[in-house]
Scaffold this motif. Structure first.
Motif, short mmCIF file in Angstrom:
data_model
loop_
_atom_site.label_atom_id
_atom_site.label_comp_id
_atom_site.label_asym_id
_atom_site.label_seq_id
_atom_site.Cartn_x
_atom_site.Cartn_y
_atom_site.Cartn_z
N MET A 1 -8.42 5.03 2.48
CA MET A 1 -7.36 3.93 3.14
C MET A 1 -6.63 5.13 1.28
N ILE A 2 -7.40 4.69 0.75
CA ILE A 2 -7.32 4.95 -1.18
C ILE A 2 -6.98 6.11 -1.08
N ASP A 3 -8.34 6.78 -0.63
CA ASP A 3 -8.32 8.24 -0.93
C ASP A 3 -6.95 9.21 -0.25
N ASP A 4 -6.86 8.47 1.16
CA ASP A 4 -5.87 9.12 1.74
C ASP A 4 -4.48 9.10 1.03
N LYS A 5 -4.31 7.72 -0.01
CA LYS A 5 -3.13 8.13 -0.59
C LYS A 5 -2.15 6.99 0.64
N VAL A 6 -2.69 6.32 1.06
CA VAL A 6 -1.83 5.50 1.79
C VAL A 6 -0.85 4.70 1.67
N ASP A 7 0.99 4.17 1.92
CA ASP A 7 1.70 3.31 1.06
C ASP A 7 1.38 2.26 0.66
N ILE A 8 0.77 1.45 1.72
CA ILE A 8 0.64 0.01 1.88
C ILE A 8 -0.43 -0.46 2.36
N ILE A 9 -1.52 -1.02 2.31
CA ILE A 9 -2.53 -2.10 3.30
C ILE A 9 -2.32 -3.03 3.77
N LEU A 10 -2.83 -3.01 5.54
CA LEU A 10 -2.50 -4.60 5.72
C LEU A 10 -4.24 -5.02 5.55
N LEU A 11 -4.15 -6.09 5.27
CA LEU A 11 -6.22 -6.22 5.28
C LEU A 11 -6.11 -7.90 5.80
N ASP A 12 -6.81 -7.63 6.74
CA ASP A 12 -7.39 -9.02 7.42
C ASP A 12 -9.65 -8.99 7.15
N ALA A 13 -9.14 -9.07 5.67
CA ALA A 13 -11.15 -9.72 5.16
C ALA A 13 -12.28 -9.58 6.14
N VAL A 14 -12.66 -8.88 6.39
CA VAL A 14 -14.15 -9.77 6.73
C VAL A 14 -15.37 -10.35 5.52
N ASP A 15 -14.60 -10.32 4.98
CA ASP A 15 -15.49 -11.08 3.83
C ASP A 15 -14.55 -11.38 2.85
N SER A 16 -13.85 -12.09 2.59
CA SER A 16 -12.50 -12.72 1.59
C SER A 16 -12.98 -12.47 0.01
N HIS A 17 -14.20 -12.99 -0.85
CA HIS A 17 -14.46 -12.63 -1.50
C HIS A 17 -15.20 -11.46 -1.91
N GLY A 18 -16.16 -10.33 -1.20
CA GLY A 18 -16.31 -9.73 -1.63
C GLY A 18 -15.75 -8.15 -1.50
N ILE A 19 -14.54 -8.33 -0.47
CA ILE A 19 -13.19 -7.58 -0.75
C ILE A 19 -12.02 -7.26 -2.79
N ALA A 20 -12.91 -8.18 -3.07
CA ALA A 20 -11.84 -8.22 -4.35
C ALA A 20 -12.13 -7.60 -4.99
N GLY A 21 -12.54 -6.78 -4.99
CA GLY A 21 -12.64 -5.03 -5.80
C GLY A 21 -11.89 -4.55 -5.17
N ALA B 1 -2.38 -9.72 2.76
CA ALA B 1 -3.80 -9.85 3.43
C ALA B 1 -3.01 -10.57 5.07
N TYR B 2 -3.99 -9.90 5.44
CA TYR B 2 -3.36 -10.42 6.84
C TYR B 2 -3.65 -10.76 7.69
N ASP B 3 -3.68 -13.04 8.42
CA ASP B 3 -4.38 -13.65 8.56
C ASP B 3 -5.74 -14.31 8.21
N ARG B 4 -6.32 -12.91 7.20
CA ARG B 4 -7.32 -14.55 6.29
C ARG B 4 -6.76 -13.76 4.72
N LEU B 5 -6.70 -14.93 3.82
CA LEU B 5 -6.45 -14.64 2.76
C LEU B 5 -7.93 -14.01 1.63
N ALA B 6 -7.47 -12.70 1.45
CA ALA B 6 -8.09 -12.51 0.95
C ALA B 6 -8.07 -12.73 -1.13
N GLU B 7 -9.20 -12.53 -1.55
CA GLU B 7 -9.27 -12.60 -2.84
C GLU B 7 -8.73 -11.17 -3.91
N GLY B 8 -8.54 -11.27 -4.94
CA GLY B 8 -8.43 -10.36 -5.94
C GLY B 8 -6.91 -10.02 -5.39
#
Length: 367
Positions: free
Chosen positions: A95-115, A129-136
């Motif tokens: 999605m970053i490579d596709d240059k979407v305008d914004i991301i709604l993220l419901d993380a599988v691993d809230s800590h691991g996705i921070a990067g 962050a959608y439904d689950r509070l991701a880090e970062g």
């Protein structure tokens, strides 16, 4: 940290702001225009398919609301990680490579996705962050009041048990990589601690029912089937697995079992008395608000965005994140008709089938 629930529905907020002529503005001044028109691309990353809500409610509702808000010009790029954190990281990179305008993220691993959240930020892509509070460095958070969910579950269990401190219960908590599961657990413990004996407690890997079933079999073997007075199950999928394990162990007089998500199977189990309760969360309210937040953010409608995120939450990496938290309802046999049926979550024709017909009639639910 305790959170204040935002009680105003998202559509009402949109109407009230529009009626005041405020939606086209931004926080920098009345003459400031939107940063983008209707050609908005929202990246939507959902975590798994074990819970039917994501494909049945969240994705289609967000997709429809984005289209409505952009007069059909906007679109949603959707991916489901199927409980695989590495897969989700790859989906987010695309999605970053596709240059979407914004991301709604419901993380599988809230800590691991921070990067990956940091990578999106570096690419100029906001992340909600959608439904689950991701880090970062996320820009906002939309979810339910998760501690309240646990409190409602714990309080409902105690009331049904008419509990004594010597009564033994089993806690079947959610995934240790999901920050929501921690909040559900904390909320439940605030009600249960000192009022019952927590004989066994499990953190269930990936929320998978098969893992909950295996854990419950261990608990039955350790505690004894006749000594378990109640089960705190964090969601409906695991509640079903707990009940299956109890039945296979020969338990005919089932103890009260909690749940969450108001899944169809759970509603039917509640009707016939196999599961005591679930927590009903209005997925339309959460999903529609998420879509409104995403479009407002991309279009530079800062006043609207601020109005949708009046609460503040903190993650392990960032403080005072703008947020909206949606309230919840304890779902029992007594209010199925007034909640999931009237809100259109489940049709009576789907609930009231076969062996559930008589229970539906007794509850005043008619096809």
């Amino acid at each position: 940290m305790r959170r204040i629930v935002i009680a105003v529905a998202a559509p009402a907020l949109t109407f009230s702001l529009a009626s005041c002529g405020m939606l086209g503005g931004s926080g920098s001044g009345a003459d400031a225009g939107p940063t983008k028109g209707g050609d908005v691309t929202v990246g939507l990353l959902l975590p798994e398919t074990a819970n039917t809500r994501y494909d049945k409610f969240d994705y289609p509702i967000i997709k429809e609301r984005v289209a409505e808000l952009t007069r059909g010009q906007g679109r949603v790029e959707y991916a489901n990680a199927e409980a695989d954190a590495d897969k989700q990281a790859g989906q987010m990179q695309k999605m970053i490579d596709d240059k979407v305008d914004i991301i709604l993220l419901d993380a599988v691993d809230s800590h691991g996705i921070a990067g990956m959240v940091g990578k999106a930020k570096d690419a100029g892509i906001p992340v909600i962050a959608y439904d689950r509070l991701a880090e970062g460095p996320i820009d906002a958070y939309i979810s339910f009041d998760n501690e309240l969910v646990g409190e409602v579950q714990g309080r409902s269990l105690l009331e049904k048990m008419n509990a004594d401190s010597a009564d033994k219960i089993v806690m079947m908590n959610g995934s240790p990589t999901d920050p929501n599961a921690k909040q559900f657990k904390e909320g439940a413990l605030a009600q249960l601690s000192g009022k019952v004996t927590i004989a066994k407690s499990y953190d269930t890997k990936d929320w998978k029912p098969e893992n909950a079933e295996a854990n419950m079999k261990q608990a039955i073997a350790a505690i004894g089937q006749g000594s378990i007075r109640g089960v705190y199950a964090a969601n409906d999928g695991m509640a079903g697995a707990v009940i299956k394990a109890l039945k296979e162990a020969g338990v005919t007089d089932l103890p009260p079992v909690t749940g969450q998500d108001a899944e169809l199977d759970a509603v039917q189990r509640i009707l016939i008395g196999e599961q005591y309760m679930s927590v009903y969360k209005s997925y339309p309210a959460e999903a529609e608000t998420a879509a409104e937040m995403a479009v407002a953010k991309v279009q530079g409608k800062d006043i609207q965005f601020d109005a949708l995120t009046r609460d503040k939450v903190s993650s392990p990496t960032h403080q005072n994140i703008p947020a909206q938290l949606v309230s919840v309802i304890a779902l029992t046999k007594d209010n199925i008709k007034e909640t999931v049926v009237e809100d259109g979550i489940h049709k009576t024709a789907d609930i009231c089938t076969g062996k559930y017909l008589e229970a539906c009639a007794a509850a005043g639910i008619k096809k």
